[in-house]
Design a protein around this motif. Sequence first.
Motif, PDB file in Angstrom:
ATOM      1  N   LEU A 188      -1.465   8.394  -3.976  1.00 30.91           N
ATOM      2  CA  LEU A 188      -1.606   8.630  -2.461  1.00 30.91           C
ATOM      3  C   LEU A 188       0.015   8.207  -1.886  1.00 30.91           C
ATOM      4  CD1 LEU A 188      -4.983   7.037  -1.861  1.00 30.91           C
ATOM      5  CD2 LEU A 188      -4.222   9.601  -1.689  1.00 30.91           C
ATOM      6  N   SER A 189       0.381   7.525  -2.299  1.00 32.07           N
ATOM      7  CA  SER A 189       1.874   6.909  -1.893  1.00 32.07           C
ATOM      8  C   SER A 189       2.904   7.973  -2.025  1.00 32.07           C
ATOM      9  CB  SER A 189       2.346   5.562  -2.673  1.00 32.07           C
ATOM     10  OG  SER A 189       1.363   4.513  -2.301  1.00 32.07           O
ATOM     11  N   LEU A 190       2.961   8.474  -3.202  1.00 32.61           N
ATOM     12  CA  LEU A 190       3.924   9.649  -3.273  1.00 32.61           C
ATOM     13  C   LEU A 190       3.616  10.968  -2.659  1.00 32.61           C
ATOM     14  CD1 LEU A 190       4.143   9.501  -7.266  1.00 32.61           C
ATOM     15  CD2 LEU A 190       5.939   8.857  -5.555  1.00 32.61           C
ATOM     16  N   ILE A 191       2.474  11.116  -2.195  1.00 29.10           N
ATOM     17  CA  ILE A 191       2.094  12.000  -1.202  1.00 29.10           C
ATOM     18  C   ILE A 191       2.492  11.798   0.304  1.00 29.10           C
ATOM     19  CG2 ILE A 191       0.205  13.541  -0.064  1.00 29.10           C
ATOM     20  CD1 ILE A 191      -1.403  13.095  -2.901  1.00 29.10           C
ATOM     21  N   GLN A 192       2.338  10.571   0.725  1.00 25.39           N
ATOM     22  CA  GLN A 192       2.641  10.191   2.085  1.00 25.39           C
ATOM     23  C   GLN A 192       3.831   9.472   2.190  1.00 25.39           C
ATOM     24  OE1 GLN A 192       0.766  11.509   4.217  1.00 25.39           O
ATOM     25  NE2 GLN A 192      -1.076  12.111   3.163  1.00 25.39           N
ATOM     26  N   LEU A 193       4.440   8.911   1.169  1.00 24.12           N
ATOM     27  CA  LEU A 193       5.604   8.254   1.362  1.00 24.12           C
ATOM     28  C   LEU A 193       5.711   7.068   2.431  1.00 24.12           C
ATOM     29  CD1 LEU A 193       8.663  10.901   0.900  1.00 24.12           C
ATOM     30  CD2 LEU A 193       7.302   9.379  -1.032  1.00 24.12           C
ATOM     31  N   PRO A 194       4.934   6.082   2.212  1.00 19.29           N
ATOM     32  CA  PRO A 194       4.581   5.089   3.079  1.00 19.29           C
ATOM     33  C   PRO A 194       5.774   3.970   3.250  1.00 19.29           C
ATOM     34  CG  PRO A 194       2.947   4.731   1.520  1.00 19.29           C
ATOM     35  CD  PRO A 194       3.728   5.900   1.269  1.00 19.29           C
ATOM     36  N   PHE A 195       6.927   4.201   3.633  1.00 21.61           N
ATOM     37  CA  PHE A 195       7.741   3.142   3.471  1.00 21.61           C
ATOM     38  C   PHE A 195       7.609   1.979   4.403  1.00 21.61           C
ATOM     39  CE2 PHE A 195      10.377   7.029   2.510  1.00 21.61           C
ATOM     40  CZ  PHE A 195      10.824   6.688   0.984  1.00 21.61           C
ATOM     41  N   GLY A 196       6.466   2.163   5.420  1.00 23.16           N
ATOM     42  CA  GLY A 196       6.078   1.097   6.330  1.00 23.16           C
ATOM     43  C   GLY A 196       5.085   0.144   5.538  1.00 23.16           C
ATOM     44  N   GLY A 197       4.485   0.513   4.427  1.00 23.24           N
ATOM     45  CA  GLY A 197       3.640  -0.258   3.701  1.00 23.24           C
ATOM     46  C   GLY A 197       2.350   0.286   3.427  1.00 23.24           C
ATOM     47  N   ILE A 198       1.516   0.034   2.452  1.00 25.22           N
ATOM     48  CA  ILE A 198       0.183   0.348   2.323  1.00 25.22           C
ATOM     49  C   ILE A 198      -0.715  -0.899   2.619  1.00 25.22           C
ATOM     50  CG2 ILE A 198      -1.361   1.064   0.539  1.00 25.22           C
ATOM     51  CD1 ILE A 198       2.060   1.695  -0.397  1.00 25.22           C
ATOM     52  N   TYR A 199      -1.682  -0.378   3.323  1.00 19.94           N
ATOM     53  CA  TYR A 199      -2.637  -1.720   3.705  1.00 19.94           C
ATOM     54  C   TYR A 199      -4.161  -1.256   3.089  1.00 19.94           C
ATOM     55  CZ  TYR A 199       1.094  -3.090   6.694  1.00 19.94           C
ATOM     56  OH  TYR A 199       2.339  -3.482   7.346  1.00 19.94           O
ATOM     57  N   MET A 200      -4.642  -2.017   2.278  1.00 17.98           N
ATOM     58  CA  MET A 200      -6.082  -1.783   1.818  1.00 17.98           C
ATOM     59  C   MET A 200      -6.863  -2.454   2.567  1.00 17.98           C
ATOM     60  SD  MET A 200      -5.651  -1.343  -2.300  1.00 17.98           S
ATOM     61  CE  MET A 200      -5.090  -3.127  -2.846  1.00 17.98           C
ATOM     62  N   VAL A 201      -8.028  -1.734   3.072  1.00 17.34           N
ATOM     63  CA  VAL A 201      -9.143  -2.425   3.555  1.00 17.34           C
ATOM     64  C   VAL A 201     -10.499  -2.301   3.028  1.00 17.34           C
ATOM     65  CG1 VAL A 201      -7.721  -2.136   5.798  1.00 17.34           C
ATOM     66  CG2 VAL A 201      -9.540  -0.430   5.061  1.00 17.34           C
ATOM     67  N   GLY A 202     -11.506  -2.947   3.539  1.00 16.08           N
ATOM     68  CA  GLY A 202     -12.752  -2.736   2.987  1.00 16.08           C
ATOM     69  C   GLY A 202     -13.172  -3.740   2.160  1.00 16.08           C
ATOM     70  N   GLY A 203     -14.651  -4.024   1.929  1.00 17.23           N
ATOM     71  CA  GLY A 203     -15.269  -5.063   1.376  1.00 17.23           C
ATOM     72  C   GLY A 203     -14.913  -5.306  -0.017  1.00 17.23           C
ATOM     73  N   GLY A 253      10.899   3.411 -10.707  1.00 20.76           N
ATOM     74  CA  GLY A 253      11.596   2.209  -9.792  1.00 20.76           C
ATOM     75  C   GLY A 253      11.547   2.808  -8.120  1.00 20.76           C
ATOM     76  N   PHE A 254      11.313   4.128  -7.873  1.00 21.43           N
ATOM     77  CA  PHE A 254      11.161   4.510  -6.529  1.00 21.43           C
ATOM     78  C   PHE A 254      10.057   3.988  -5.952  1.00 21.43           C
ATOM     79  CE2 PHE A 254       9.444   7.822  -3.607  1.00 21.43           C
ATOM     80  CZ  PHE A 254      10.562   7.780  -2.517  1.00 21.43           C
ATOM     81  N   MET A 255       8.787   3.689  -6.746  1.00 18.66           N
ATOM     82  CA  MET A 255       7.628   3.062  -6.210  1.00 18.66           C
ATOM     83  C   MET A 255       7.981   1.755  -5.667  1.00 18.66           C
ATOM     84  SD  MET A 255       5.537   5.439  -6.802  1.00 18.66           S
ATOM     85  CE  MET A 255       4.143   4.620  -6.352  1.00 18.66           C
ATOM     86  N   GLN A 256       8.891   0.884  -6.126  1.00 17.26           N
ATOM     87  CA  GLN A 256       9.295  -0.060  -5.423  1.00 17.26           C
ATOM     88  C   GLN A 256       9.520  -0.136  -4.034  1.00 17.26           C
ATOM     89  OE1 GLN A 256      11.591  -2.817  -8.062  1.00 17.26           O
ATOM     90  NE2 GLN A 256      11.547  -1.366  -9.777  1.00 17.26           N
ATOM     91  N   ASN A 257       9.658   0.875  -3.673  1.00 19.90           N
ATOM     92  CA  ASN A 257       9.991   1.072  -2.092  1.00 19.90           C
ATOM     93  C   ASN A 257       8.615   0.623  -1.281  1.00 19.90           C
ATOM     94  OD1 ASN A 257      12.702   2.210  -1.385  1.00 19.90           O
ATOM     95  ND2 ASN A 257      11.983   3.556  -3.047  1.00 19.90           N
ATOM     96  N   PHE A 258       7.659   0.477  -1.891  1.00 14.97           N
ATOM     97  CA  PHE A 258       6.446   0.518  -0.996  1.00 14.97           C
ATOM     98  C   PHE A 258       5.392  -0.931  -1.413  1.00 14.97           C
ATOM     99  CE2 PHE A 258       6.485   5.011  -2.790  1.00 14.97           C
ATOM    100  CZ  PHE A 258       6.912   5.605  -1.471  1.00 14.97           C
ATOM    101  N   ALA A 259       5.395  -1.648  -0.239  1.00 14.88           N
ATOM    102  CA  ALA A 259       4.825  -2.764  -0.279  1.00 14.88           C
ATOM    103  C   ALA A 259       3.465  -2.562  -0.072  1.00 14.88           C
ATOM    104  CB  ALA A 259       5.175  -3.921   0.860  1.00 14.88           C
ATOM    105  N   VAL A 260       2.447  -3.468  -0.966  1.00 17.25           N
ATOM    106  CA  VAL A 260       1.021  -3.302  -0.719  1.00 17.25           C
ATOM    107  C   VAL A 260       0.569  -4.374  -0.133  1.00 17.25           C
ATOM    108  CG1 VAL A 260      -1.063  -2.396  -2.189  1.00 17.25           C
ATOM    109  CG2 VAL A 260       0.995  -1.672  -2.520  1.00 17.25           C
ATOM    110  N   SER A 261      -0.473  -4.374   0.918  1.00 15.78           N
ATOM    111  CA  SER A 261      -1.087  -5.677   1.473  1.00 15.78           C
ATOM    112  C   SER A 261      -2.753  -5.470   1.465  1.00 15.78           C
ATOM    113  CB  SER A 261      -0.530  -5.958   2.713  1.00 15.78           C
ATOM    114  OG  SER A 261       0.784  -6.303   2.609  1.00 15.78           O
ATOM    115  N   VAL A 262      -3.604  -6.225   1.422  1.00 17.31           N
ATOM    116  CA  VAL A 262      -4.774  -6.253   1.876  1.00 17.31           C
ATOM    117  C   VAL A 262      -4.992  -6.963   2.907  1.00 17.31           C
ATOM    118  CG1 VAL A 262      -7.200  -6.739   0.774  1.00 17.31           C
ATOM    119  CG2 VAL A 262      -5.375  -6.361  -0.593  1.00 17.31           C
ATOM    120  N   ILE A 263      -6.043  -6.203   3.928  1.00 22.51           N
ATOM    121  CA  ILE A 263      -6.414  -6.729   5.251  1.00 22.51           C
ATOM    122  C   ILE A 263      -7.724  -7.483   5.241  1.00 22.51           C
ATOM    123  CG2 ILE A 263      -7.110  -5.975   7.461  1.00 22.51           C
ATOM    124  CD1 ILE A 263      -4.788  -3.890   7.722  1.00 22.51           C
ATOM    125  N   LYS A 264      -7.628  -8.881   5.340  1.00 21.50           N
ATOM    126  CA  LYS A 264      -8.925  -9.556   5.306  1.00 21.50           C
ATOM    127  C   LYS A 264      -9.982  -9.392   6.532  1.00 21.50           C
ATOM    128  CE  LYS A 264      -6.550 -13.184   4.194  1.00 21.50           C
ATOM    129  NZ  LYS A 264      -6.260 -14.428   3.798  1.00 21.50           N
TER     130      LYS A 264
END
Length: 327
Positions: A257-272, A298-309
């Motif tokens: 999904l990150s390669l499709i959208q190029l979320p340089f602003g970050g990925i945020y995972m949500v849900g229980g 290497g390119f994938m290191q451009n994307f940060a991933v976080s979880v919203i609690k």
Amino acid sequence: MTKHAPNTLSLVADIGGTNTRVALANGATLLPETIRRYSNTGYPGLETVLRQYISEEGDVDCKGACVAVAGPVRDGVGTMTNLDWTIDKDTLLRATKAEKVSILNDLQAQGHALGYIAEENITCVAEAQTPEAPSPNAVRLVIGVGTGFNAAPVFETYAGRFVAPSECGHANLPIRNAEELALCQFVENAHGFPAVEDVLSGRGLERVYLFLGTQAGDPREKSAADIMQSLENGDDPRAEDTVKVFVKILGTVAGNLSLIQLPFGGIYMVGGVARAMTPYLDRFGFVHAFRDKGRFAGFMQNFAVSVIKDDYAALTGCASHLNTLTA
């Protein structure tokens, strides 16, 4: 005498497959003390839930109403994926008597919540390996893992924030190895189509557990809650193997999904389910699976991933979205 001044607050609701949560908001600010939860099985539809809530809040007179729906929304009509409810603007207007109403997909609501979530409710699980901070207008991506699976990109435009709807949880499962092919075939035999949501969800976790047992000649079922409890207790090796498979596929799908959208602003995972998996993402190789994209690793290191609690992020997102409509 009503509890709230008339025509000052907005009503927001997050409608899941099992429960509906309703609250009031003052502008973009959610009022936590007004949050109430209702079991969907006790109600014939959303209108009945909202009427009860309004009554319990002293017949509050709302100026606006926005609901997040766990399913596709088209032309102002939301259809629940895992519940036999259909929600439209006429229903909202009739139930709330509000002047302005809006219906969002639940992941759209999560996207509108970004920027309104307290930092202590965000856990970084993969930092971006770049020297510069992302642009304020960089695309972000929210990924929901709970009763179902979905994702939505978040765009900052000159006209304001736009969160594109999606139903990507119903796309095909990715296949990287023989075990994943066998899992895919196991799901297909049971449900006719091997979708991402059939694995990356609460019931999907249960399905992986049954698949591994079937492969071992010991097909036992276990609830998602019991699988996670067994993993924590260390009393069931199959529970550990189940979560390991789950986490690796989650990493693969999030990377796709990150390669499709190029979320340089970050990925945020949500849900229980995403929140429950957070302590095990590092242990079971989420980041490796996320970045395992061959020459693009290497390119994938451009994307940060976080979880919203924050379990009420969708309500906050409804409030912030509605506030832009009524401001």
